[in-house]
Design an enzyme around this catalytic site. Structure first.
Site, PDB file in Angstrom:
ATOM      1  CE1 TYR A 177      -3.489  -2.531  -0.012  1.00  0.00           C
ATOM      2  CE2 TYR A 177      -3.870  -2.144   2.316  1.00  0.00           C
ATOM      3  CZ  TYR A 177      -4.191  -2.798   1.132  1.00  0.00           C
ATOM      4  OH  TYR A 177      -5.230  -3.701   1.123  1.00  0.00           O
TER       5      TYR A 177
HETATM    6  N1  LIG Z   1      -7.010  -7.797   0.318  1.00  0.00           N
HETATM    7  C1  LIG Z   1      -7.270  -7.029  -0.691  1.00  0.00           C
HETATM    8  O1  LIG Z   1      -7.020  -7.380  -1.866  1.00  0.00           O
HETATM    9  C2  LIG Z   1      -7.897  -5.686  -0.434  1.00  0.00           C
HETATM   10  C3  LIG Z   1      -8.452  -4.962  -1.510  1.00  0.00           C
HETATM   11  C4  LIG Z   1      -9.050  -3.734  -1.206  1.00  0.00           C
HETATM   12  C5  LIG Z   1      -9.080  -3.255   0.092  1.00  0.00           C
HETATM   13  N2  LIG Z   1      -8.510  -3.971   1.094  1.00  0.00           N
HETATM   14  C6  LIG Z   1      -8.559  -3.499   2.511  1.00  0.00           C
HETATM   15  O2  LIG Z   1      -9.890  -3.158   2.805  1.00  0.00           O
HETATM   16  C7  LIG Z   1      -9.978  -1.800   3.243  1.00  0.00           C
HETATM   17  C8  LIG Z   1     -11.263  -1.212   2.799  1.00  0.00           C
HETATM   18  O3  LIG Z   1     -11.362  -1.267   1.391  1.00  0.00           O
HETATM   19  P1  LIG Z   1     -12.173  -0.190   0.584  1.00  0.00           P
HETATM   20  O4  LIG Z   1     -11.633   1.175   0.902  1.00  0.00           O
HETATM   21  O5  LIG Z   1     -12.255  -0.633  -0.820  1.00  0.00           O
HETATM   22  O6  LIG Z   1     -13.580  -0.410   1.248  1.00  0.00           O
HETATM   23  P2  LIG Z   1     -14.934   0.168   1.638  1.00  0.00           P
HETATM   24  O7  LIG Z   1     -14.944   0.239   3.107  1.00  0.00           O
HETATM   25  O8  LIG Z   1     -15.899  -0.671   0.915  1.00  0.00           O
HETATM   26  O9  LIG Z   1     -15.047   1.623   1.004  1.00  0.00           O
HETATM   27  C9  LIG Z   1     -14.399   2.726   1.515  1.00  0.00           C
HETATM   28  C10 LIG Z   1     -15.134   3.952   1.024  1.00  0.00           C
HETATM   29  O10 LIG Z   1     -16.332   4.088   1.768  1.00  0.00           O
HETATM   30  C11 LIG Z   1     -16.469   5.413   2.176  1.00  0.00           C
HETATM   31  N3  LIG Z   1     -17.013   5.494   3.529  1.00  0.00           N
HETATM   32  C12 LIG Z   1     -16.603   4.821   4.637  1.00  0.00           C
HETATM   33  N4  LIG Z   1     -17.330   5.191   5.705  1.00  0.00           N
HETATM   34  C13 LIG Z   1     -18.217   6.124   5.262  1.00  0.00           C
HETATM   35  C14 LIG Z   1     -19.222   6.875   5.902  1.00  0.00           C
HETATM   36  N5  LIG Z   1     -19.467   6.746   7.204  1.00  0.00           N
HETATM   37  N6  LIG Z   1     -19.937   7.751   5.152  1.00  0.00           N
HETATM   38  C15 LIG Z   1     -19.693   7.885   3.820  1.00  0.00           C
HETATM   39  N7  LIG Z   1     -18.745   7.188   3.164  1.00  0.00           N
HETATM   40  C16 LIG Z   1     -18.010   6.320   3.882  1.00  0.00           C
HETATM   41  C17 LIG Z   1     -15.075   5.988   2.235  1.00  0.00           C
HETATM   42  O11 LIG Z   1     -15.204   7.351   1.911  1.00  0.00           O
HETATM   43  P3  LIG Z   1     -14.065   8.430   2.253  1.00  0.00           P
HETATM   44  O12 LIG Z   1     -12.827   7.894   1.596  1.00  0.00           O
HETATM   45  O13 LIG Z   1     -14.615   9.661   1.613  1.00  0.00           O
HETATM   46  O14 LIG Z   1     -13.942   8.486   3.752  1.00  0.00           O
HETATM   47  C18 LIG Z   1     -14.308   5.199   1.207  1.00  0.00           C
HETATM   48  O15 LIG Z   1     -14.263   5.874  -0.030  1.00  0.00           O
HETATM   49  C19 LIG Z   1      -8.731  -1.136   2.683  1.00  0.00           C
HETATM   50  O16 LIG Z   1      -8.341   0.007   3.423  1.00  0.00           O
HETATM   51  C20 LIG Z   1      -7.714  -2.253   2.796  1.00  0.00           C
HETATM   52  O17 LIG Z   1      -7.220  -2.301   4.115  1.00  0.00           O
HETATM   53  C21 LIG Z   1      -7.943  -5.184   0.851  1.00  0.00           C
END
Ligand SMILES: NC(=O)c1ccc[n+]([C@@H]2O[C@H](COP(=O)([O-])OP(=O)(O)OC[C@H]3O[C@@H](n4cnc5c(N)ncnc54)[C@H](OP(=O)(O)O)[C@@H]3O)[C@@H](O)[C@H]2O)c1
Length: 332
Positions: free
Chosen positions: A62
């Protein structure tokens, strides 16, 4: 809101039932151009800790290592090591790592040792292989991960982005070979991507493997109605998200509208409803945040008790999706 805690699979690692993902923390790069700086990352991590979140997820890959650096620095400032759980992930070895002179086992060891030095920690609570490598010796990868547990550099092991049969084959052999088993799976799972329900979820439920899925909010798509997707920076420029969800926009939109309907019925945000649904099945979703003020709606998911009818209403419109991201590696 009262945070819930549980065990990570069969291990002795206790975790909060929400994990804060650190993929959005660090110096922006081509892959993640929407990340936030150390000050904002630290403010979000503080909000998470204040809400009882003790489980944090990062990765070797990351943001060129800055995600691990920011997470380590914020946790050192704000928490006691014994009170938090840190997960990191190593990319599996491939032709490139062999060209650099690493054997497959040496690469895994190199990744964890680099991650520990970026985090400035002696151990992680959970060490995950980021995806099942097709160009490497996964037995060597996993036996090295197991050796790193014996050496005290990791407390438990996980896998991300793999098929249930791969996990079943590996875990079935661990006992006879005196290796540590895989205690958690970080797969892609949310209301608009439910392919894990076919095999991985039943396998994990029956073998005491923790389900700690990523993108429970579909990278933000479940937090706002389709016409507002472009309201966030990430919503506008997240090319990885577009590659995962772009082909199913029409099928997914009515499901997202139903999340909005239930949010209005309960007087909460869409985020809260999407996570309340996720928590009915999984151990601890890994949620991403880049703005302070988000955590309250995330942990609010524990206060909403969806009825069976609500869950059926949210489930009803899903149609099988093609596998996306690294899970599409067999081209199906
Ligand atoms: N293993 C893998 O291959 C893999 C792949 C992807 C991700 N990951 C892990 O999973 C984590 C989460 O992934 P993701 O970021 O794709 O997931 P997500 O939780 O599905 O989406 C995050 C998005 O949701 C928004 N959000 C979160 N809380 C909110 C709220 N209370 N109100 C409005 N919007 C909200 C955030 O907005 P804002 O940004 O505007 O706050 C962000 O853009 C990553 O940080 C990483 O650690 C792992």
């Amino acid at each position: 809101m009262v945070m819930e805690y549980t065990h990570l699979g069969n291990s002795d690692v206790t975790i909060s039932r929400i994990c804060l993902g650190a993929m959005g923390f660090g110096v922006p790069n081509e892959q993640h151009p929407w990340t936030v700086d150390l000050e904002t990352s630290t403010a979000i991590i503080k909000e998470a800790l204040d809400a009882g979140i003790t489980f944090f997820d990062t990765a070797y890959t990351y943001n060129d290592g800055t995600s691990e650096e920011y997470l380590g620095e914020a946790l050192r400032r704000l928490a006691t090591r014994d009170d938090v759980r840190i997960a990191t992930k190593c990319p599996p070895p491939d032709v490139g790592t062999r060209e650099q002179g690493f054997t497959d086992g040496e690469w895994v060891r190199h990744c964890l040792e680099t991650s520990l030095s970026r985090l400035k920690e002696d151990y992680v609570d959970l060490f995950i292989c980021h995806w099942w490598g097709d160009d490497c010796n996964m037995d060597e990868v996993l036996s090295t991960m197991s050796a790193l547990v014996d050496e005290g550099k990791a407390r438990a092991l996980g896998m991300s982005n793999l098929f249930a049969w791969e996990l079943a084959e590996y875990n079935a052999r661990t006992e006879e070979r005196s290796l540590h088993r895989i205690d958690s799976v970080q797969g892609h799972y949310n209301l608009i991507n439910r392919e894990e329900e076919r095999e991985m979820i039943p396998y994990c439920e029956s073998h005491d493997v923790a389900l700690t899925p990523y993108s429970p909010l579909a990278g933000g798509r479940l937090t706002r109605t389709p016409k507002h997707q472009g309201d966030s920076l990430r919503g506008r420029i997240d090319h990885i998200g577009v590659s995962k969800y772009g082909a199913t926009l029409d099928a997914d939109a009515p499901i997202i509208e139903r999340v909005d309907e239930l949010a209005q019925k309960y007087g909460v945000s869409m985020t809260t409803i999407a996570l309340a649904w996720e928590l009915t099945t999984v151990t601890a979703p890994v949620v991403g945040v880049t703005k302070p003020g988000r955590i309250v709606d995330i942990v609010g998911a524990f206060d909403v008790k969806l009825t069976e009818d609500d869950i059926a209403y949210l489930d009803e419109l899903y149609v099988p999706h093609k596998l996306v991201g690294v899970m599409a590696r067999f081209g199906r």
